[in-house]
Design a protein around this motif. Sequence first.
Motif, short mmCIF file in Angstrom:
data_model
loop_
_atom_site.label_atom_id
_atom_site.label_comp_id
_atom_site.label_asym_id
_atom_site.label_seq_id
_atom_site.Cartn_x
_atom_site.Cartn_y
_atom_site.Cartn_z
N GLU A 94 0.73 -1.15 -0.09
CA GLU A 94 0.04 0.02 0.06
C GLU A 94 0.87 1.14 -0.10
O GLU A 94 0.37 2.37 0.17
CB GLU A 94 -0.95 -0.03 1.17
N LYS A 95 2.00 1.03 -0.46
CA LYS A 95 3.16 2.40 -0.65
C LYS A 95 2.42 3.21 -1.96
O LYS A 95 2.35 2.62 -2.82
CB LYS A 95 4.33 2.06 -0.69
N ILE A 96 2.37 4.50 -1.51
CA ILE A 96 1.79 5.19 -2.70
C ILE A 96 2.86 5.53 -3.69
O ILE A 96 3.74 6.00 -3.16
CB ILE A 96 1.28 6.41 -2.16
N PHE A 97 2.40 5.55 -5.06
CA PHE A 97 3.46 5.93 -6.18
C PHE A 97 2.53 6.64 -7.11
O PHE A 97 1.35 6.83 -7.12
CB PHE A 97 4.25 4.84 -6.70
N LEU A 98 3.26 7.19 -8.10
CA LEU A 98 2.66 8.03 -9.11
C LEU A 98 2.73 7.22 -10.36
O LEU A 98 3.89 6.56 -10.90
CB LEU A 98 3.49 9.37 -9.49
N MET A 99 1.53 6.73 -10.75
CA MET A 99 1.25 5.85 -12.06
C MET A 99 1.18 6.93 -13.23
O MET A 99 0.60 7.94 -13.15
CB MET A 99 0.10 5.11 -12.01
N THR A 100 1.86 6.54 -14.27
CA THR A 100 1.88 7.54 -15.46
C THR A 100 1.37 6.73 -16.67
O THR A 100 1.62 5.65 -16.98
CB THR A 100 3.54 7.85 -15.62
N LYS A 101 0.55 7.37 -17.29
CA LYS A 101 -0.14 6.94 -18.83
C LYS A 101 -0.14 8.19 -19.77
O LYS A 101 -0.06 9.06 -19.22
CB LYS A 101 -1.44 6.54 -18.15
N PHE A 102 -0.41 8.07 -20.73
CA PHE A 102 -0.65 8.87 -21.88
C PHE A 102 -2.00 9.27 -21.71
O PHE A 102 -2.92 8.77 -21.49
CB PHE A 102 -0.51 8.42 -23.44
N ARG A 103 -2.13 10.54 -21.77
CA ARG A 103 -3.40 11.39 -21.65
C ARG A 103 -4.26 10.95 -22.71
O ARG A 103 -4.22 10.76 -23.85
CB ARG A 103 -3.01 12.93 -21.85
N THR A 104 -5.61 10.71 -22.18
CA THR A 104 -6.76 10.33 -23.37
C THR A 104 -7.90 11.04 -23.43
O THR A 104 -8.68 11.22 -24.12
CB THR A 104 -7.12 8.77 -23.15
N MET A 105 -7.85 12.26 -22.26
CA MET A 105 -9.24 12.96 -22.28
C MET A 105 -8.96 14.41 -22.18
O MET A 105 -7.75 15.05 -22.04
CB MET A 105 -9.96 12.65 -20.96
N THR A 106 -9.65 14.95 -22.72
CA THR A 106 -9.73 16.85 -22.91
C THR A 106 -10.00 17.15 -21.41
O THR A 106 -10.26 16.44 -20.36
CB THR A 106 -10.62 17.37 -23.59
N ASP A 107 -9.91 18.41 -21.25
CA ASP A 107 -10.26 19.06 -19.64
C ASP A 107 -11.49 19.88 -20.03
O ASP A 107 -11.63 20.82 -19.32
CB ASP A 107 -9.01 20.00 -19.45
N GLU A 108 -12.26 19.48 -20.68
CA GLU A 108 -13.60 20.23 -21.01
C GLU A 108 -14.37 20.38 -19.51
O GLU A 108 -14.51 19.27 -18.89
CB GLU A 108 -14.47 19.59 -21.98
N ARG A 109 -14.95 21.30 -19.29
CA ARG A 109 -15.71 21.54 -17.91
C ARG A 109 -17.03 22.11 -18.42
O ARG A 109 -17.19 22.85 -19.63
CB ARG A 109 -14.75 22.52 -17.14
#
Length: 214
Positions: free
Chosen positions: A59-74
């Motif tokens: 349960e040690k926290i880490f930063l998982m990295t992926k390619f972005r797939t979504m916009t930032d539409e709000r």
Amino acid sequence: MKPSKHSIYRRFVKRAMDFMLSLLAILILSPILLIVAFLVRVKLGSPVLFKQKRPGMNEKIFLMTKFRTMTDERDENGELLPDSVRLTKFGRFLRSTSLDELPELFNILKGDMSIIGPRPLLVKYLKYYTEEERIRHSVRPGLSGLAQVNGRNTLDWDSRLATDVEYVKKISFILDVKIILQTLLKAFKREGVTVVDESSLKDLNIERGQSFDN
């Protein structure tokens, strides 16, 4: 007691294999990584990479990295629109081919993840697992896993978590090789991938009569 072949694989061989295979994959796939990164920048903007905290081994926290797939539409209130709305056709393609997962090879190289293991879920879910389900965090989370080749996002929460625990209890070289081959086949056929709005993941909580609200 003499250690079993499976425990030797789990304790010593698996991490060495992860390191070597992830390094080899990064070298071989580097042109694809660069092309995808360029296309993400052009089609979706910056940042190219999506990083999120996930629980790893113990349960040690880490930063998982992926390619972005979504916009930032709000919406008009500044709130992000549902995932299914922000997911573009290009982003859908990245997910259906699992190309968005490629940056996780660096997580594997670093030692945060394994090639095969339970998929790392959101940190906020930690407090809702049963003691049996917490066993899934006794190993490194994986790029793919037993649940991913047996239904992936289509499994209900109980089945998905039970499958993760089953994997941890049965870890072996042969099982990992089988999952790797099945993963490659599914990625090639683009099977088992669904667009999941994060709100739908509250089903884990709803089924157990609790609330994700803090």
